[in-house]
Design a protein around this motif. Structure first.
Motif, short mmCIF file in Angstrom:
data_model
loop_
_atom_site.label_atom_id
_atom_site.label_comp_id
_atom_site.label_asym_id
_atom_site.label_seq_id
_atom_site.Cartn_x
_atom_site.Cartn_y
_atom_site.Cartn_z
N ARG A 17 3.91 2.89 4.09
CA ARG A 17 3.20 3.73 3.82
C ARG A 17 2.05 3.12 3.22
O ARG A 17 1.90 2.55 1.74
CB ARG A 17 3.08 4.78 3.79
CG ARG A 17 4.38 5.63 4.61
CD ARG A 17 3.99 5.79 5.81
NE ARG A 17 4.78 6.19 6.99
CZ ARG A 17 5.58 6.17 8.10
NH1 ARG A 17 4.99 5.45 8.79
NH2 ARG A 17 6.68 6.45 8.46
N GLU A 18 0.69 3.68 3.35
CA GLU A 18 -0.38 3.26 3.16
C GLU A 18 -1.01 3.97 1.39
O GLU A 18 -0.42 2.95 0.45
CB GLU A 18 -1.73 4.20 3.37
CG GLU A 18 -3.25 4.06 2.99
CD GLU A 18 -3.99 5.09 3.28
OE1 GLU A 18 -5.00 5.01 2.14
OE2 GLU A 18 -3.93 6.55 3.64
N THR A 19 0.02 4.37 1.08
CA THR A 19 0.23 5.50 -0.55
C THR A 19 1.20 4.57 -0.87
O THR A 19 0.90 4.76 -2.30
CB THR A 19 1.26 7.00 -0.32
OG1 THR A 19 2.03 7.11 1.11
CG2 THR A 19 -0.01 7.86 0.39
N LEU A 22 -0.38 1.39 -1.96
CA LEU A 22 -2.22 1.72 -2.92
C LEU A 22 -1.15 2.12 -4.07
O LEU A 22 -2.26 1.67 -4.84
CB LEU A 22 -2.69 2.90 -2.28
CG LEU A 22 -3.96 2.65 -1.19
CD1 LEU A 22 -4.42 3.55 -0.81
CD2 LEU A 22 -5.07 1.70 -1.91
N ALA A 23 -0.35 2.37 -4.50
CA ALA A 23 -0.01 3.05 -5.81
C ALA A 23 0.66 0.98 -6.11
O ALA A 23 0.54 1.84 -7.57
CB ALA A 23 1.60 3.66 -5.71
N LEU A 71 -5.29 -1.58 5.97
CA LEU A 71 -4.51 -1.67 4.62
C LEU A 71 -5.38 -2.44 3.56
O LEU A 71 -5.70 -1.32 2.95
CB LEU A 71 -3.44 -2.75 4.30
CG LEU A 71 -2.25 -1.55 4.94
CD1 LEU A 71 -0.96 -2.00 4.82
CD2 LEU A 71 -2.07 -0.04 4.74
N ALA A 72 -6.47 -3.67 4.11
CA ALA A 72 -7.56 -3.91 3.48
C ALA A 72 -8.51 -3.53 3.74
O ALA A 72 -8.93 -3.06 2.29
CB ALA A 72 -7.88 -5.47 4.10
N ALA A 73 -8.72 -2.81 4.55
CA ALA A 73 -10.18 -1.95 4.01
C ALA A 73 -9.99 -0.72 3.94
O ALA A 73 -11.00 0.07 3.11
CB ALA A 73 -10.95 -1.10 6.14
N THR A 74 -8.49 -0.05 3.74
CA THR A 74 -8.32 1.48 2.76
C THR A 74 -8.63 0.58 1.31
O THR A 74 -9.20 1.91 0.68
CB THR A 74 -7.18 2.00 3.41
OG1 THR A 74 -6.78 1.91 4.27
CG2 THR A 74 -6.57 2.87 2.22
N ILE A 75 -8.57 0.20 0.88
CA ILE A 75 -8.97 -0.35 -0.31
C ILE A 75 -9.46 -0.69 -0.91
O ILE A 75 -10.29 -0.42 -1.78
CB ILE A 75 -7.51 -1.39 -0.91
CG1 ILE A 75 -6.20 -1.85 -0.67
CG2 ILE A 75 -8.03 -2.24 -2.12
CD1 ILE A 75 -5.70 -2.93 -0.09
#
Length: 75
Positions: A17-19, A22-23, A71-75
Motif C-alpha cells: 500500500r502507499e503507506t 512511503l514509510a 506511487l511515484a506521483a505520490t512521493i
C-alpha cells in the motif's frame, strides 16, 4: 541526493500500500530530501483479447505501468 531502490525487493502490487512504500522511503532517506522522482518502470505484454492469458497480461501491465506511476506521483 541520488537515491536508487531495487524494485525487486518491494513487490509493487496489491500487497503493498502507499503507506508502506512511503514509510520505507522515509527510512531509506533518513531525513534527506529527494531532488527528483523519475519513474521509468513499465511494460507491455502483446497479444489480443482472445488470448488465454489476456487478463493476466493486462493485470501485469497495470501494475508495471499505472501503479508504479501513481506511487511515484505520490512521493
Amino acid at each position: 541526493m541520488y537515491c536508487t531502490h531495487n524494485t525487486n525487493s518491494i513487490q509493487l502490487g496489491k500487497k503493498i500500500r502507499e503507506t508502506t512504500v512511503l514509510a520505507e522511503l522515509k527510512t531509506i532517506l533518513a531525513g534527506d530530501k529527494i531532488d527528483a522522482v523519475i519513474c521509468v518502470a513499465g511494460g507491455w505484454a502483446g497479444g489480443n483479447a482472445a488470448a488465454k492469458d489476456f487478463v493476466k497480461s493486462a493485470d501485469i501491465m497495470w501494475r508495471q505501468s499505472v501503479w508504479s506511476s501513481v506511487l511515484a506521483a505520490t512521493i
